[in-house]
Every structure is written in C-alpha cells, then in structure tokens.
Enzyme design. Structure first.
Site, PDB file in Angstrom:
ATOM      1  CG  ASN A  64      41.361  33.153  42.610  1.00 17.67           C
ATOM      2  OD1 ASN A  64      42.282  32.377  42.846  1.00 17.67           O
ATOM      3  ND2 ASN A  64      41.549  34.462  42.490  1.00 17.67           N
TER       4      ASN A  64
ATOM      5  CE  LYS B  44      41.253  35.839  45.808  1.00 21.28           C
ATOM      6  NZ  LYS B  44      40.883  37.154  46.341  1.00 21.28           N
TER       7      LYS B  44
ATOM      8  CG  HIS C 223      42.996  38.247  40.769  1.00 24.01           C
ATOM      9  ND1 HIS C 223      43.325  38.931  41.912  1.00 24.01           N
ATOM     10  CD2 HIS C 223      41.771  37.722  40.976  1.00 24.01           C
ATOM     11  CE1 HIS C 223      42.336  38.813  42.780  1.00 24.01           C
ATOM     12  NE2 HIS C 223      41.374  38.091  42.232  1.00 24.01           N
TER      13      HIS C 223
ATOM     14  CD  GLU D 138      43.929  38.839  45.623  1.00 22.62           C
ATOM     15  OE1 GLU D 138      44.326  37.697  45.336  1.00 22.62           O
ATOM     16  OE2 GLU D 138      42.852  39.053  46.212  1.00 22.62           O
TER      17      GLU D 138
ATOM     18  CD  GLU E 278      37.546  39.343  40.457  1.00 24.40           C
ATOM     19  OE1 GLU E 278      36.887  38.514  41.071  1.00 24.40           O
ATOM     20  OE2 GLU E 278      38.787  39.408  40.529  1.00 24.40           O
TER      21      GLU E 278
ATOM     22  N   GLY F  28      37.652  40.533  48.647  1.00 24.86           N
ATOM     23  CA  GLY F  28      38.093  40.101  49.970  1.00 24.86           C
ATOM     24  C   GLY F  28      37.702  41.049  51.091  1.00 24.86           C
TER      25      GLY F  28
ATOM     26  CB  SER G   1      32.569  40.548  48.831  1.00 24.75           C
ATOM     27  OG  SER G   1      33.804  41.047  49.323  1.00 24.75           O
TER      28      SER G   1
HETATM   29  P1  PGA Z   1      36.573  37.428  47.082  1.00 22.98           P
HETATM   30  O1  PGA Z   1      37.670  37.363  45.921  1.00 22.98           O
HETATM   31  O2  PGA Z   1      35.389  36.646  46.609  1.00 22.98           O
HETATM   32  O3  PGA Z   1      37.244  36.841  48.265  1.00 22.98           O
HETATM   33  O4  PGA Z   1      36.230  38.882  47.250  1.00 22.98           O
HETATM   34  C1  PGA Z   1      37.292  37.481  44.577  1.00 22.98           C
HETATM   35  C2  PGA Z   1      38.479  37.364  43.684  1.00 22.98           C
HETATM   36  O5  PGA Z   1      39.577  37.751  44.090  1.00 22.98           O
HETATM   37  O6  PGA Z   1      38.372  36.893  42.539  1.00 22.98           O
END
Ligand code: PGA
Length: 269
Positions: free
Chosen positions: A15, A17, A100, A102, A172, A178, A218
């Site tokens: 992803n 983003k 997601h 976010e 997740e 992140g 992560s």
């Molecule tokens: P990340 O993001 O690997 O940077 O923690 C995962 C995600 O948002 O799907």
C-alpha cells in the site's frame, strides 16, 4: 498438492498510500518487475490513483497484481473527487483496499460505509481487502476481540458467504501502522482466529477456515517471517516498507520460503 493448499495463497500487498508521483511509481514498478515474483506467492501493488495506469503498463506480463487504495460506493455520478470501482477495473485493478484505518480514523469512514464499499467492490469485480483492527486504547481496555467482531459483523453481515468468497481480510492493529511497533506473530495469529470466529458467527461455517487473512502493521523483510510462520496468517499488507523495491522483494522472497515450508509440512492428499 495438498487439499488445503493453495486454497489460501500467499499474498504480499503493498500500500503506497499518498506517496510517489507517476514518474516515481513507474521506476518502483520497473524495479519490482525486474525482481520478479516467486512461485506460490502473489504480489499486489496499490499506487495512488494518478499512477495506476502507467504502473499497469509497466507491470504488464510480470504477474504482479494492480490494486487501488479506496473506492466510492457508487459506479458513477456527481461525486466530485471520487473514483468508482468500475473505473478501477477499467484500468486493470484486480483488488481494492477497503476500510483502511487511516480512512476509518482519519477520514471518518464508519462501519456502515465500509460495508457499502465492500459491496461496491464485489459489484465491480474487485477483490476487496477489508481492513480491521483495534486502536491502542481499545487494546489496553481489553476490547480487541469485541472490536474485531463488530467490524467483521458490520462489513460481512448479510452477505452470502459464497458471494463474499475471494475477499481478503487484513488484520491491522491501528497502533502498529507506521509506528515501527509490530504485533507479535502469536498475537496476530490469535486475532486471525478471532476474525474467523466472527465469520463463523455470521454462518460462514467451513468457509471461515478458507478465508485469507493478512497481517499488516510495520511489516518488514526482517519480521515478515514471524507472521507467515503462523498457519492462521496468509500474507502481509505492507505500507512503508513497500515503498522500497528491495525491501518489498525481500518480503516476497520470505513469503515464498514460508509457502514452500507450508507445502512441505502439509500431507499430500
Ligand atoms: P505500515 O503500514 O507497514 O507502514 O505500518 C501498513 C498499512 O497501513 O497497511
């Protein structure tokens, strides 16, 4: 080949983003194509919308799948700034990320909207990757399983299991996204079990066992093996590390190793 494999194939989804211009995305896609995808493993990349078409062209013939990060619930209409599933299918997307964290926590998407987006994805022939996960506050107050059960029931309730076949769920934990602070493999596995219990409660029966579940939060080439060693986990949804082609290739290589190990362990039948 075993009875249970490749029923739940290895999937590593990147992803990106809101990162990479179209030019940068092309360069990343070229590097991923050069690295290639090992057998028994699928790789998906989800670039930002303006990069979908050029990345599709670069990836042609590579076996790497194209996906999107979001979709609107309607197929077309007066929805300024939105993109429909039909438009994504038309540029070669096979999958789409839905719900997601976010978007749930940063852009006000609630369970009901996530459910409508899941149905829109299925309507438009896209495989949805439905994201679920608890916040740190929810985890610390012991609500993790209740949150997952609620999110699963809201998204999948009312869907006939057969019609939802082919969907992917990503566990997740919000606190791991992140942050560089990943869940443990055992924890991710326990949460995947909780998600499958949630599906069984909806009447899915044995289809719950076949449901692909990814871990995200992560993930790196260094830690992905811990998650994929868990039989309950089928792959990874990767954010930050997926921006670097070498790291993404490393994650996929680890995924292939664990796929081979799973194959070797599973009795031929
Ligand atoms: P990340 O993001 O690997 O940077 O923690 C995962 C995600 O948002 O799907």
């Amino acid at each position: 080949m075993s009875a249970s494999w490749p029923r739940r194939p290895r999937l590593v989804a990147g992803n990106w983003k809101m990162n990479k211009t179209a030019t940068e995305a092309i360069a990343t896609a070229r590097a991923l194509k050069d690295a290639g995808v090992p057998a028994d493993t699928a790789m998906l990349v989800c670039p930002p919308f303006p990069a979908l078409l050029p990345v599709r062209d670069v990836l042609e013939g590579s076996g790497i799948l194209l996906g999107a990060q979001n979709l609107h619930t309607e197929p077309h209409g007066a929805f300024t700034g939105e993109v429909s599933g039909a438009m994504l299918t038309a540029v070669g997307c096979r999958m789409v990320i839905v719900g997601h964290s976010e978007r749930r926590h940063g852009m006000g998407e609630d369970d009901a909207l996530v459910a409508r987006k899941l149905r829109a994805a299925l309507r438009d022939q896209l495989i949805p990757i439905v994201c679920v996960g608890e916040t740190l506050a929810e985890r610390e107050s012991g609500e993790t399983e209740a949150v997952l059960t609620r999110q699963i029931a809201a998204a999948f309730g009312g869907l006939v299991a057969e019609s939802a076949r082919g969907t992917v769920i990503a566990y997740e934990p919000v606190w791991a996204i992140g942050t560089g602070r990943n869940a443990s493999g055992a924890d991710a596995s326990a949460m995947a079990d909780a998600i499958r219990r949630g599906l069984r409660r909806l009447g899915w029966g044995e289809l719950a066992d076949a449901q692909p579940i990814l871990y995200g939060g992560s993930v790196t080439a260094g830690n992905v093996g811990e998650f994929l060693a868990e039989p309950a986990i089928d792959g990874a949804l990767v954010g930050g590390a997926s921006l670097k082609p070498d790291e993404m290739a490393g994650i996929v290589a680890r995924a292939a190793l664990t796929a081979n190990a799973r194959l070797a362990e599973t009795p031929v039948g």
